[in-house]
Design a protein around this motif. Structure first.
Motif, PDB file in Angstrom:
ATOM      1  N   ALA A 145       0.846  -1.161   0.116  1.00 34.77           N
ATOM      2  CA  ALA A 145      -0.089  -0.155  -0.094  1.00 34.77           C
ATOM      3  C   ALA A 145       0.846   1.211   0.111  1.00 34.77           C
ATOM      4  O   ALA A 145       0.566   2.212  -0.751  1.00 34.77           O
ATOM      5  N   ALA A 146       1.873   1.275   0.833  1.00 34.30           N
ATOM      6  CA  ALA A 146       2.999   2.601   0.776  1.00 34.30           C
ATOM      7  C   ALA A 146       3.484   2.646  -0.755  1.00 34.30           C
ATOM      8  O   ALA A 146       3.495   3.748  -1.225  1.00 34.30           O
ATOM      9  N   TYR A 171      -6.832   1.826  -0.527  1.00 30.81           N
ATOM     10  CA  TYR A 171      -7.490   0.807   0.074  1.00 30.81           C
ATOM     11  C   TYR A 171      -6.755  -0.472   0.083  1.00 30.81           C
ATOM     12  O   TYR A 171      -5.793  -0.574  -0.854  1.00 30.81           O
ATOM     13  N   ARG A 172      -6.798  -1.029   1.025  1.00 33.92           N
ATOM     14  CA  ARG A 172      -5.739  -2.115   1.448  1.00 33.92           C
ATOM     15  C   ARG A 172      -6.521  -3.341   2.044  1.00 33.92           C
ATOM     16  O   ARG A 172      -7.355  -3.415   2.763  1.00 33.92           O
ATOM     17  N   GLU A 173      -6.298  -4.502   1.495  1.00 33.23           N
ATOM     18  CA  GLU A 173      -6.678  -5.855   1.627  1.00 33.23           C
ATOM     19  C   GLU A 173      -5.450  -6.786   1.506  1.00 33.23           C
ATOM     20  O   GLU A 173      -5.130  -7.091   0.581  1.00 33.23           O
ATOM     21  N   ALA A 209      -1.220  -4.099  -6.721  1.00 30.86           N
ATOM     22  CA  ALA A 209      -1.325  -2.719  -6.498  1.00 30.86           C
ATOM     23  C   ALA A 209      -1.549  -1.996  -7.554  1.00 30.86           C
ATOM     24  O   ALA A 209      -1.293  -2.199  -8.814  1.00 30.86           O
ATOM     25  N   ILE A 210      -2.989  -1.450  -7.637  1.00 33.75           N
ATOM     26  CA  ILE A 210      -3.670  -0.918  -8.579  1.00 33.75           C
ATOM     27  C   ILE A 210      -3.864   0.513  -8.441  1.00 33.75           C
ATOM     28  O   ILE A 210      -4.576   0.882  -7.680  1.00 33.75           O
ATOM     29  N   ARG A 212      -5.241   1.313  -4.825  1.00 35.83           N
ATOM     30  CA  ARG A 212      -5.829   0.026  -3.917  1.00 35.83           C
ATOM     31  C   ARG A 212      -4.744  -1.136  -4.027  1.00 35.83           C
ATOM     32  O   ARG A 212      -4.139  -1.156  -5.000  1.00 35.83           O
ATOM     33  N   VAL A 213      -4.836  -1.956  -3.270  1.00 34.72           N
ATOM     34  CA  VAL A 213      -3.977  -3.247  -3.006  1.00 34.72           C
ATOM     35  C   VAL A 213      -5.086  -4.293  -2.309  1.00 34.72           C
ATOM     36  O   VAL A 213      -5.547  -4.189  -1.448  1.00 34.72           O
TER      37      VAL A 213
END
Lengths: 430, 430
Positions: free
Chosen positions: B205-206, B226-228, B252-253, B266-267
């Motif tokens: 995410a970073a 957004y992180r999942e 990672a998009i 987002r990830v």
């Protein structure tokens, strides 16, 4: 921080690439200004045929006098997308003399006269950028020259010509012969009416010279690059490649010798394993593998040609050169301090796939194997196939020098039992 | 052109990356000097444990007082490879205040405080470079920030965490579950003892925040991403993916909305078709796809972590910053002029693969399909499997917003005939 006086850009050439450069400069003017820190203005466009309608380019900017344009004295950056040696070369040096930096997409000129052009840029404290000259839109020159500037590059191996990759991919996927695949490439616009520069690998050789020079901090001229086209690759070669779990690609390969004391640059068709990432580069795409001491293996992939992709690379350089201009600096120039000798093709060490037509009688394999051994070429695998008194031998070697392999093949041709050497192809990527 | 006073470098941190930076600075000193135009000297190394033996680093250079080192006033470049937020942040701003430019590999800090650090660098007219912060050795920040500076980037999608790619690749190739694959990754040194930062996707995410910021000329903070994580990906998910001709990657998009007016980052784990180049990125390798208006599709591939690869990126930046210093200029700083709004995850539009456990009786499919339709989520394919009164429904949707999908799933959970939602996974790369 935005200054208001615009930076003035002269565009030399307004074909497929040039018109796209002009279009993006117009439609994305605000973005370019924000990224540069000053507006950029298209100050003139030099063309050969002024009568041709050019959408979006004001008629008063169009001129046939490229020399006068670069001599104007108020031009900050000249973008050269004419191609070829002259008049491009003279226009570029004239641009430097009259205070402009240059962005060029001219691989042939850079490969032939890169050193002299860099010297001219340096003499006038100007920039010479040419990301678009190699592999179109793929950032390659900047990564090699800047991102890897603290590393030691040992190998650059890539597919740098989209036309030939399209043809080889077609031969691979359909079983078509060379001529049939070329005809289709021509019909679809992937190959030019005269495809010589592509299929005889002059284009790829120029790119190899540029890449080797940057990667090894050594001057590598076009003449230093071993060049072999792909017009003699056959459907039978693809069948042989498939049997080995390989495909065939036209590869540009720049290598540092194992002892680090010399470099080589070459372009030729080669078998590579299907498991290698370059094997999966389809259609007209380009991809370049880079191996270095610290970074390890990197790959760069993307469209290698076309108006818009090449314009993307040109505009990236344009932004960089404009930023340099505003900060009163120049970017990295030629780096040739290492001055390593460029070794001839005979010194290249690789593997080989050789198909021989031989007499179908006892002792032939022993004879052939003896010739390989006498020339110091070690055999990895050999496969024998007989049919009607004729037979074929397919030999795959371990790594050996090109000179040793050539000596071997010459000696094989002298054997009574060898009717002919059907094909010799290098095997790379392992 | 070589000047003799060396440029002085302070190294903060001497772990896996720092020791490799120091080693290359020593062993390749002549090359670095030639490429920069001046020698570079390691002037001090700040560490936490001075007693640890550090091969090749003179003991008198080692200090535990990092603050005193960056305040010395004669340091040209500070290389920060400590990681984490503090003391790295204070040391970097102190470095700017005392006349040094900074090269950092600190993704967490850049993602959280990139804007403030860039502002501090700008205030003191110093450089802040951080190629090593994203995807290790792969040149990515420089290509995005410079090579594509004349283009419009619409999408950056990549595998930017080697640990999780190793685990997912292992699950894919062996059928192992998450825990088993994680254990192997830990045993082999691919995962840390506490793998949270990797498997919960904080690390990725970073990197997404950094990439989105550069790609879209917009400030994107870690909180905007957004992180999942990927701890809930199961062997059953891989089996479902295979049935669709897909595999699963942690992606990672970063995307520009279709109307261009906003961006998202987002990830999360996602299915991607095996034919997509990212599907073939194996082991701990990283790869990033970039899509832009003019260049089209580009891909950058290489080792995403490790001492030597990360050091390669650090040293490339070091050379660039030193060159800038000698020419009295600074490189491109933060570019956030576009200032696009960062939309929440609900606005993201993509496809979904949903597995439902349902009652095995007539009319269930009609009920489920009605719920999708009511929420405006169009179904691409549906597959029904019955067993002993229980049944499963696998639905693959067309493109829909995350908010619509969430609404759909909530409503499905309210149906008597739906026993449970077994899994929801996004489908990307088409």
């Amino acid at each position: 921080m935005m200054r208001t006086r615009p930076l003035k850009v002269a565009l030399l050439g307004c074909g497929v690439v040039g018109s796209e450069v002009a279009r993006i400069m117009t439609t994305h003017a605000d973005d370019l200004a924000a990224r540069i820190g000053a507006p950029v203005e298209l100050a003139g466009v030099a063309v050969r045929r002024p009568s041709k309608v050019r959408e979006g380019i004001p008629a008063e900017l169009v001129t046939t006098d490229a020399t006068a344009l670069v001599k104007r004295g108020d031009i900050d950056v000249v973008v050269e997308v004419i191609g070829g040696i002259e008049p491009a070369r003279t226009l570029i040096t004239t641009a430097f003399e009259h205070g402009a930096s240059v962005v060029s997409a001219n691989k042939a000129l850079l490969a032939q006269d890169g050193a002299a052009l860099h010297a001219a840029a340096g003499e006038h404290d100007k920039d010479l950028y040419y990301e678009a000259a190699v592999a179109g839109a793929i950032p390659l020159i900047r990564p090699l020259r800047e991102s890897l500037a603290g590393d030691k590059i040992n190998r650059v191996m890539g597919i740098v010509n989209g036309t030939t990759n399209y043809i080889l991919d077609k031969m691979d996927s359909t079983g078509a012969g060379y001529q049939e695949a070329l005809d289709e490439a021509t019909a679809l616009g992937y190959a030019e009416a005269d495809p010589t520069a592509d299929v005889e690998a002059f284009d790829a050789a120029a790119k190899a010279a540029i890449l080797a020079g940057i990667a090894f901090h050594t001057r590598v001229r076009l003449d230093d690059v071993y060049r072999e086209g792909m017009t003699e690759v056959t459907a039978a070669d693809f069948a042989s490649a498939k049997e080995m779990g390989c495909t065939i690609k036209l590869l540009a390969i720049c290598e540092r010798a194992a002892d680090g004391g010399s470099v080589t640059a070459r372009v030729h068709p080669a078998m590579i394993p299907l498991s290698h990432p370059l094997a999966n580069v389809r259609g007209a795409y380009n991809a370049v593998f880079v191996e270095s001491d610290a970074a390890g293996q990197l790959m760069f992939y993307g469209p290698g040609a076309g108006g818009a992709p090449t314009a993307s690379a040109v505009l990236g350089d344009l932004v960089a050169v404009c930023r340099n201009k505003l900060s009163g600096a120049t970017g990295p120039g030629e780096s040739a301090y290492a001055a390593l000798p460029v070794s001839p093709m005979g010194d290249v060490v690789t593997r080989y796939h050789i198909s021989l037509d031989v007499a179908d009688k006892p002792g032939v394999l022993a004879q052939v194997a003896t010739v390989f051994a006498e020339h110091g070429v070690s055999i990895d695998t050999v496969r024998q196939q007989g049919k009607d008194g004729e037979a074929s031998l397919v030999v795959v070697t371990h790594r050996a020098s090109d000179a040793s392999l050539n000596g071997t093949v010459e000696a094989l041709r002298g054997l009574d039992t060898v009717r002919g050497v059907a094909s010799i192809m290098r095997v790379e990527g392992e």
